[in-house]
Design a protein around this motif. Structure first.
Motif, PDB file in Angstrom:
ATOM      1  N   GLU A 190      -5.905   7.205  -1.008  1.00 45.87           N
ATOM      2  CA  GLU A 190      -5.970   5.947  -0.249  1.00 45.87           C
ATOM      3  C   GLU A 190      -6.582   4.833  -1.085  1.00 45.87           C
ATOM      4  OE1 GLU A 190      -4.222   5.460   2.154  1.00 45.87           O
ATOM      5  OE2 GLU A 190      -3.784   7.587   2.441  1.00 45.87           O
ATOM      6  N   HIS A 210       1.591   4.283  -2.889  1.00 51.23           N
ATOM      7  CA  HIS A 210       1.578   5.748  -2.721  1.00 51.23           C
ATOM      8  C   HIS A 210       2.761   6.370  -3.490  1.00 51.23           C
ATOM      9  CE1 HIS A 210      -1.695   6.593  -0.030  1.00 51.23           C
ATOM     10  NE2 HIS A 210      -1.236   5.850   0.968  1.00 51.23           N
ATOM     11  N   HIS A 251       0.841  -1.196   0.000  1.00 56.59           N
ATOM     12  CA  HIS A 251       0.000   0.000   0.000  1.00 56.59           C
ATOM     13  C   HIS A 251       0.885   1.259   0.000  1.00 56.59           C
ATOM     14  CE1 HIS A 251      -3.495   2.512   1.329  1.00 56.59           C
ATOM     15  NE2 HIS A 251      -2.529   3.197   1.940  1.00 56.59           N
ATOM     16  N   GLU A 252       1.921   1.277   0.843  1.00 58.62           N
ATOM     17  CA  GLU A 252       2.820   2.437   0.906  1.00 58.62           C
ATOM     18  C   GLU A 252       3.607   2.596  -0.395  1.00 58.62           C
ATOM     19  OE1 GLU A 252       2.404   4.559   3.135  1.00 58.62           O
ATOM     20  OE2 GLU A 252       1.241   3.353   4.531  1.00 58.62           O
ATOM     21  N   HIS A 256      -5.835   6.017   7.631  1.00 56.30           N
ATOM     22  CA  HIS A 256      -6.462   5.025   6.758  1.00 56.30           C
ATOM     23  C   HIS A 256      -7.744   4.514   7.395  1.00 56.30           C
ATOM     24  CE1 HIS A 256      -2.219   5.037   5.636  1.00 56.30           C
ATOM     25  NE2 HIS A 256      -2.622   4.697   4.441  1.00 56.30           N
TER      26      HIS A 256
HETATM   27 ZN    ZN Z   1      -2.265   5.185   2.642  1.00 58.36          ZN
END
Ligand code: ZN
Length: 470
Positions: free
Chosen positions: A189, A128, A124-125, A235
């Motif tokens: 997100e 980003h 997830h990071e 989140h």
């Molecule tokens: Zn995030």
């Protein structure tokens, strides 16, 4: 204000450095301007991390995190630089800083129940970063405010545990704007979930792990109303988000949800190398035999005043036979053998270096072992020879600083200390060390003198620019 000036200085110094050392423009989706800004911000962000936050410098743990990270970044289709750090902080959190800096809190590692869960947050990071969320946030800020952005970002991303957390408010409207943008970007997100789950699956992890992990954290968070996990603040887990994550995972053709043992071993290790004494989630339950063996040996090696007769090389040897592909058992056996003064550990290390040439934790362990057998010179040579292939240069230079001090060679010790400081962008400190070092060198024709004066010259130029800016 001092801090702001410091960061202004840093950023300028890095800018000066970058002009003779062009930033990597490998990522095709980045405009040159953005890439340069991002590189500079990344460097000052990394300085802020190293000088203001407690980092875990355990090579085995860092190497483990990096291996997971590389599996995921290998699936992003972008060739760009990432660095992975572990913040010694019990809150459950992770973040993506500028220029591919990914930070993982010890609390996150400790609370994951599988490597898939840990990997899901990392994916997830990483998403980003690939989607350039952070750079889209700060590229809208005016140039004048760029200087403080790195420290604002660090304070916001790393969370409220830090004494600098008030910096966003202190920095006034810029800080608050960035904080607001970072914390209220549902679109970012949602994009990070979407791409993160894709990378996770392609890296061979369970694509359902992200939804499962956030769902579990959210449920556990409700039990502790006063302190929900930090990561849930940025989140928020909504039904909609979970449904989307599930749907996304179902669309993908999952390759292999494997069960990994390495995470459990690393969680145990964390307990002994972390200063914040992260709790071990496996402590309360009956340990599997393999885990009990690993833990028993770790405890004897790392807790003070232990009887080394409690070390158990035999159970580790048995585990290695049963799990020939798990390098972590082999590494611990080496640590055990070294403590027992069993010199065959050095042969094991030679073999391990051949097996895993890109694992920087192994030469670190090798060097540490050589020192234990009174072969510090050889340890220094080994580390120096491996320098160019390392990811954690700061750690490497620091180790060389210590080893040269031990060998009573203060000149080299100063030099590597200066390199370590230079490496994390701490230019004033590097300059101070080099000015003390230069007059100590008697042979002004030696290559060492040349190296020192070159670095000093570069550092001095940068420093002059900084003074001008004041
Ligand atoms: Zn995030």
């Amino acid at each position: 204000m001092l801090r702001l000036v410091y960061f202004a200085i840093l950023l300028l110094s890095l800018q000066a450095h970058a002009s003779n050392n062009l930033p990597d423009l490998g990522a095709s989706d980045l405009k040159d301007y953005d890439s340069q800004t991002e590189t500079l911000l990344g460097k000052s962000f990394s300085t802020a991390l190293h000088t203001q936050y407690p980092l875990v410098y355990d090579a085995t743990l860092l190497s483990y995190i990096r291996r997971i990270g590389e599996k995921i970044t290998g699936e992003t289709g972008q060739n760009r630089h990432y660095s992975f750090f572990i913040i010694d902080d019990p809150s459950i959190n992770a973040f993506a800083g500028p220029n591919g800096v990914i930070g993982i809190h010890t609390g996150l590692i400790a609370s994951a129940r599988s490597e898939d869960e840990l990997a899901s947050v990392m994916a997830h990071e990483i998403a980003h970063v690939t989607q350039r969320h952070l750079s889209r946030t700060y590229e809208n800020q005016s140039v004048a405010s760029t200087a403080g952005i790195a420290s604002i970002l660090a304070a916001i991303l790393i969370g409220s545990q830090n004494p600098n957390a008030g910096i966003a408010a202190y920095m006034g409207s810029v800080g608050l704007t960035i904080e607001k943008q970072l914390k209220n970007s549902r679109i970012h997100e949602s994009e990070a979930d979407y791409f993160g789950i894709k990378y996770l699956n392609e890296a061979g992890y369970n694509p359902f792990a992200m939804g499962d992990f956030f769902n579990r954290l959210s449920k556990e968070g409700q039990l502790y109303k006063n302190s929900p996990p930090e990561i849930l603040m940025t989140h928020p887990v909504t039904e909609n988000r979970l449904a989307k994550a599930r749907d996304r995972a179902e669309q993908l053709d999952s390759k292999r949800p494997l069960s990994y043992d390495a995470l459990k071993l690393m969680q145990m290790r964390l307990k002994y190398v972390s200063q914040t004494h992260t709790t071990d989630p496996f402590e309360q339950i009956q340990l599997k035999q393999s885990h009990a063996c690993y833990q028993r040996n770790l405890k004897t090696l790392y807790l003070p005043n232990q009887d080394i007769n409690h070390l158990d090389a035999q159970c580790l040897e048995k585990l290695i036979e049963e799990n020939p592909d798990e390098r972590l058992y082999r590494q611990l056996l080496i640590e055990v053998k070294v403590t027992q003064q069993d010199v065959s550990a050095l042969e094991d290390l030679e073999r391990l270096m051949d097996f895993y040439p890109s694992d920087f934790a192994i030469p670190f362990l090798y060097a540490k072992s050589l020192v234990a057998f009174d072969q510090t010179d050889k340890a220094i040579e080994l580390l120096k020879a491996r320098t160019p292939s390392y990811h954690y240069q700061y750690m490497l230079y620091n180790t060389l600083t210590e080893l040269y001090a031990k060998q009573k060679q203060p000149q080299f010790s100063y030099y590597y200390d200066a390199l370590a400081q230079y490496n994390i962008g701490n230019i004033p400190r590097a300059f101070l060390l080099l000015t003390q070092l230069e007059p100590m060198i008697t042979d002004q024709k030696s290559t060492f003198y040349l190296k020192v004066s070159q670095l000093l010259e570069e550092t001095e130029k940068t420093l002059a620019l900084l003074k001008e800016a004041q």
